[in-house]
Design a protein around this motif. Structure first.
Motif, PDB file in Angstrom:
ATOM      1  N   LYS A   8     -68.621   5.042  -3.670  1.00 51.28           N
ATOM      2  CA  LYS A   8     -67.705   3.938  -3.960  1.00 51.28           C
ATOM      3  C   LYS A   8     -68.390   2.599  -3.721  1.00 51.28           C
ATOM      4  O   LYS A   8     -69.406   2.511  -3.029  1.00 51.28           O
ATOM      5  CB  LYS A   8     -66.426   4.031  -3.134  1.00 51.28           C
ATOM      6  N   PHE A  25     -71.723   2.476  -1.402  1.00 50.29           N
ATOM      7  CA  PHE A  25     -71.843   3.737  -0.668  1.00 50.29           C
ATOM      8  C   PHE A  25     -72.429   4.809  -1.590  1.00 50.29           C
ATOM      9  O   PHE A  25     -71.823   5.162  -2.594  1.00 50.29           O
ATOM     10  CB  PHE A  25     -70.467   4.182  -0.146  1.00 50.29           C
ATOM     11  N   HIS A  37     -67.039  10.714   9.666  1.00 49.94           N
ATOM     12  CA  HIS A  37     -65.658  10.411   9.279  1.00 49.94           C
ATOM     13  C   HIS A  37     -65.485  10.397   7.762  1.00 49.94           C
ATOM     14  O   HIS A  37     -64.383  10.305   7.251  1.00 49.94           O
ATOM     15  CB  HIS A  37     -65.177   9.115   9.935  1.00 49.94           C
ATOM     16  N   ASN A  38     -66.611  10.461   7.035  1.00 49.85           N
ATOM     17  CA  ASN A  38     -66.481  10.650   5.581  1.00 49.85           C
ATOM     18  C   ASN A  38     -67.378  11.815   5.147  1.00 49.85           C
ATOM     19  O   ASN A  38     -68.341  11.631   4.390  1.00 49.85           O
ATOM     20  CB  ASN A  38     -66.773   9.367   4.807  1.00 49.85           C
ATOM     21  N   SER A 117     -74.912   1.641   1.921  1.00 55.76           N
ATOM     22  CA  SER A 117     -74.488   2.534   2.979  1.00 55.76           C
ATOM     23  C   SER A 117     -74.304   3.914   2.369  1.00 55.76           C
ATOM     24  O   SER A 117     -74.772   4.174   1.259  1.00 55.76           O
ATOM     25  CB  SER A 117     -73.197   1.975   3.599  1.00 55.76           C
ATOM     26  N   GLY A 118     -73.613   4.792   3.063  1.00 55.84           N
ATOM     27  CA  GLY A 118     -73.475   6.127   2.478  1.00 55.84           C
ATOM     28  C   GLY A 118     -72.472   6.981   3.197  1.00 55.84           C
ATOM     29  O   GLY A 118     -71.568   6.445   3.818  1.00 55.84           O
ATOM     30  N   GLY A 119     -72.779   8.282   3.215  1.00 58.71           N
ATOM     31  CA  GLY A 119     -73.995   9.034   2.958  1.00 58.71           C
ATOM     32  C   GLY A 119     -75.190   8.394   3.673  1.00 58.71           C
ATOM     33  O   GLY A 119     -75.057   7.590   4.556  1.00 58.71           O
ATOM     34  N   ASP A 145     -77.756   0.187   5.701  1.00 61.73           N
ATOM     35  CA  ASP A 145     -77.078   0.857   6.807  1.00 61.73           C
ATOM     36  C   ASP A 145     -77.618   2.295   6.812  1.00 61.73           C
ATOM     37  O   ASP A 145     -77.424   3.022   5.838  1.00 61.73           O
ATOM     38  CB  ASP A 145     -75.581   0.805   6.494  1.00 61.73           C
ATOM     39  N   ASP A 168     -78.354   3.517  13.190  1.00 62.33           N
ATOM     40  CA  ASP A 168     -77.569   4.284  14.169  1.00 62.33           C
ATOM     41  C   ASP A 168     -78.513   4.928  15.182  1.00 62.33           C
ATOM     42  O   ASP A 168     -79.500   5.549  14.801  1.00 62.33           O
ATOM     43  CB  ASP A 168     -76.828   5.452  13.497  1.00 62.33           C
TER      44      ASP A 168
ATOM     45  N   LYS B 507     -66.339   2.709   9.886  1.00 65.07           N
ATOM     46  CA  LYS B 507     -66.492   4.161   9.963  1.00 65.07           C
ATOM     47  C   LYS B 507     -67.131   4.586  11.280  1.00 65.07           C
ATOM     48  O   LYS B 507     -67.676   3.774  12.009  1.00 65.07           O
ATOM     49  CB  LYS B 507     -67.331   4.632   8.792  1.00 65.07           C
ATOM     50  N   ASN B 508     -67.102   5.883  11.534  1.00 60.74           N
ATOM     51  CA  ASN B 508     -67.788   6.450  12.686  1.00 60.74           C
ATOM     52  C   ASN B 508     -69.257   6.647  12.331  1.00 60.74           C
ATOM     53  O   ASN B 508     -69.827   7.697  12.563  1.00 60.74           O
ATOM     54  CB  ASN B 508     -67.228   7.848  13.025  1.00 60.74           C
ATOM     55  N   VAL B 509     -69.863   5.731  11.706  1.00 63.68           N
ATOM     56  CA  VAL B 509     -71.226   5.758  11.162  1.00 63.68           C
ATOM     57  C   VAL B 509     -71.442   6.886  10.148  1.00 63.68           C
ATOM     58  O   VAL B 509     -70.705   7.823  10.077  1.00 63.68           O
ATOM     59  CB  VAL B 509     -72.284   5.928  12.263  1.00 63.68           C
TER      60      VAL B 509
END
Lengths: 276, 509
Positions: A8, A25, A37-38, A117-119, A145, A168, B507-509
């Motif tokens: 998206k 993403f 969370h995704n 970002s992603g993924g 990200d 992260d 998000k939670n990364v």
């Protein structure tokens, strides 16, 4: 010209780097975190077709062995994502660099820049580099990200064309990291040192998960590295929305625990710590 | 006479509100304008409204004194000399404010208060200057108890400007309304970000597109009352508004609306405005004897009049329904195009009319997208998309920007942000920069959970509305208007920016 599978595009985001940003993403990830969370962004659709029969809006069909998604018919109920046995989604679209640029340029006067970002977007590093080269022509900033699992020393073009990374650090201890993500974190730590040296990091994020992780150990080790730099440290409270509860079902950290970790980071010398 | 007694007995009014109400009632007992039946008929149909100006206007609706001049020359009438320090500066201004009339009985314009105070702030220690500004702003809130009272700051960053923002955040007062005149090339990013942080806390300042206003007013200008662009040292004789929403109900067809109704609408409203303007200038005493005029703080030739409209959205939807189209304003190219055709035609018609007392604006009345009044129901402010139907913020801005060029004396939109926005105020500045580049004239924002919020063009404390709900008399008379806006127009239900537009990214990364 490269293409990438896009999960998206959020035209205006205020949580993906400094200022207002268009966030793209990409589909597909090389880690599989318990707390993702995704999770529907983890794998590429293998066209098993299980989602097609369940779609209440008749927005999915199989054609030539492939699952086809009709975005006009889709009512975004996410039934397809719930029934997918493969941590994937049929709701992705392949974009060329030109197609992504067309969207970004529509918003260019309203944004500080874009964020991939992603993924895990760096799996499409060539695509990202091509987009960034275009985006930079308009004076916008380009952020990535990432989970930092690919060795960035081997991706000089990506590093060169990215203004800043948001990385992260999910766990400091290696065995803990394997338990959480399925993979070791030695490359991630190496990337951390490498990108700091190049002044390419905007933010480090750590998700705080009570019971499962030694959160304090991770925060202390990251803080020692960030101490004295301008890098922001974001401590994210684990939240249950979107996660696979069969894999992880623990309570959120309390506000006082988050504050305690924040104060610890500040004591060690991190200048900017945010809790979210 | 019964009305007078009602006012005297009304337990919801403070003493000042009672006196104002009695004055209004007295004024309305005389008939000096002698309006013709055509105008009266459309007033009865709620197509034309006189916006509480009264039957016998004895002061201009909006008075915009040249406060800079006052700071330089003091006032003979008030026996005030040029201020020597910050204390005299704020004291002189507070004294003058008590003598500046307007439709609300209290001033709607307080000056560019940062540039007025800056020379004195520079000479003081910062804590002294801050204390003076704090007392100054708090005095205004407690004595000019009407949030149409408006102060301007900017475009340049000043010490005074920064202190005004800092103190406004601390005080949490709804009054005064504040605008920052903003130009990306003149205003520092730091000052703009401080303004956004303040606006997320207390719904002010709003952002005015300095470049557009300067062009329209050939230089400096004032933002007064809600968001009204006016000439400094002048003001507006009157603001009469027409409801396009109600006018459309008279239309037999789109052609009938354009060819017959719209010209008639402009004719009746401008004639009404002429009657008021001419009466104020020729009959009432204001321009003949008021010390503001005599000392040159305002001059008659810098006044103009404001032609206000509301309900474009409903008008467009009504005209389309006559053609059996379900397209809606704000959500269809066809509807938006019709909206712009209406405003373009309206603008041409209004500019064909001249009044000899509007020299400063080339003899013309200025168009104003009025924000609505508390009793409105089913008439969206100016050219705004109705509350509850707002699209995402990007689409919203791009849809509304084309209308802004037609309204030099004010038009704007309000955006309500989610709490998350506080963490990244630069994101809002990016949106404002984009909006201004697209042609937006004015941008207001507030944060959903804040106590001070923007109703339409003015500010109200939610906590004060709650008191009023319980029947307790409250300090600020605009609170009752906010209550009406809340109950009749659902202003609390304005679309929340952030949830839809940003949350998917968190998000939670």
């Amino acid at each position: 010209m490269s293409e990438a599978l896009v999960n998206k595009i959020i035209p205006f985001s205020n949580v993906d780097g400094p200022g207002n940003r268009t966030a793209v993403f990409l589909q597909g990830c090389n880690l599989n975190c318990l707390y993702c969370h995704n999770p529907e962004t983890i794998n590429i659709c293998n066209n098993c077709g299980k989602c097609v029969t369940g779609c209440p809006a008749d927005a999915l069909e199989i054609s030539n062995g492939r699952v086809i998604w009709d975005s006009d018919k889709c009512i975004n109920c996410d039934t397809c994502i719930k029934v997918c046995p493969n941590s994937s989604t049929p709701k992705v679209k392949k974009y060329s660099v030109k197609e992504v640029m067309k969207i970004i340029l529509e918003y260019k006067n309203f944004i500080s820049g874009i964020t991939f970002s992603g993924g895990e977007c760096t799996l499409n590093h060539q695509f990202i580099v091509e987009v960034f080269k275009e985006v930079h022509k308009y004076g916008l900033t380009c952020f990535v990200d990432t989970n930092g699992f690919l060795d960035f020393e081997n991706l000089p073009e990506l590093v060169k064309n990215t203004d800043k990374f948001m990385l992260d650090i999910k766990a400091w201890d290696s065995s803990e990291h394997i338990k959480l993500t399925g993979k070791d974190n030695n490359i991630i730590k190496k990337n951390l040192e490498y990108l700091i040296k190049l002044d390419k990091i905007y933010e480090i994020r750590t998700v705080v998960v009570p019971e499962i992780l030694d959160n304090e150990n991770s925060v202390v080790n990251v803080s020692e590295i960030l101490s004295g730099t301008e890098i922001q440290y974001k401590l994210i409270k684990f939240r249950k929305n979107g996660v696979r509860l069969n894999l992880i079902n623990v309570d959120m950290a309390t506000d006082s625990y988050m504050e305690k970790l924040k104060n610890r980071a500040i004591e060690i010398g991190v200048k900017k710590v945010v809790i979210t | 006479m019964e009305k007078i007694l009602d006012i005297i007995k009304d337990e919801h009014l403070t003493f000042e509100q009672r006196v104002y109400s009695l004055a209004r009632a007295a004024e309305n007992m005389v008939d000096v304008l002698h309006l013709d039946d055509k105008i009266k008929k459309w007033m009865d149909k709620d197509i034309i409204c006189d916006l509480a100006e009264g039957n016998a206007p004895y002061k201009p609706r909006y008075v915009v004194p040249d406060y800079q001049k006052f700071m330089e020359q003091g006032s003979q009438f008030l026996e005030l000399s040029k201020p020597k320090d910050i204390w005299e500066a704020v004291n002189n201004l507070l004294i003058l404010y008590k003598h500046v009339p307007s439709v609300t009985m209290v001033p709607v314009y307080l000056g560019n208060i940062d540039t007025l105070l800056e020379p004195f702030v520079k000479d003081e220690k910062e804590d002294v200057a801050k204390e003076a500004i704090k007392l100054f702003l708090n005095h205004i809130d407690k004595t000019i108890t009407d949030s149409f009272c408006h102060a301007d700051i900017g475009p340049l960053e000043t010490k005074a400007g920064k202190l005004i923002l800092e103190v406004s955040k601390e005080l949490q007062n709804p009054i005064p309304n504040i605008t920052i005149k903003y130009d990306k090339d003149k205003t520092s990013e730091k000052f703009a970000i401080q303004s956004i942080k303040t606006a997320l806390a207390v719904a002010k300042p709003s952002f005015a597109n300095d470049e557009i206003f300067r062009k329209d007013f050939n230089g400096d200008y004032a933002i007064a009352s809600c968001y009204n662009g006016l000439y400094i040292g002048g003001g507006s004789y009157t603001l009469v508004r027409g409801k396009l929403s109600k006018l459309a109900l008279e239309a037999k067809s789109k052609e009938d609306f354009f060819d017959n109704l719209l010209p008639e609408f402009v004719d009746r409203i401008t004639r009404f405005m002429d009657k008021k303007t001419n009466f104020i200038v020729e009959e009432s005493a204001f321009f003949k004897s008021n010390f503001l005029v005599k000392e040159g703080l305002v001059s008659r030739d810098k006044f103009t009049g404001m032609f206000g409209i509301v309900g474009l959205a409903e008008c467009v939807n009504e005209l389309l329904s006559l053609e059996n189209s379900n397209d809606r304003f704000g959500h269809s190219k066809k509807a938006d195009k019709l909206g712009e055709e209406i405003i373009k035609k309206l603008s041409e018609l209004v500019n064909e009319h001249t009044n000899r007392y509007c020299e400063i604006s080339n003899g013309h009345y200025l168009l104003h997208a009025q924000v609505g009044i508390d009793s409105d129901s089913g008439d969206s402010p100016g050219c705004r998309i109705p509350i509850g139907e707002e699209p995402d913020i990007y689409e919203h801005i791009v849809q509304s920007a084309p209308f802004h060029k037609y309204f030099p004396s004010g038009i704007g939109d309000i955006f309500k942000f989610d709490e998350m926005a506080k963490r990244n105020p630069k994101a809002i500045l990016d949106i404002i920069n984009g909006g201004f580049k697209t042609g937006l004239r004015y941008f207001s924002l507030y944060e959903d959970c804040a106590d001070v919020i923007r109703i339409t063009g003015y500010l109200v404390k939610k906590s004060e509305m709650n008191k009023l709900d319980k029947g307790v008399a409250v300090l600020r008379d605009t609170t009752v208007l906010g209550q009406g806006g809340r109950d009749n127009s659902g202003v609390l239900n304005r679309k929340l920016r952030g949830k839809d537009e940003y949350e998917n990214g968190s998000k939670n990364v």
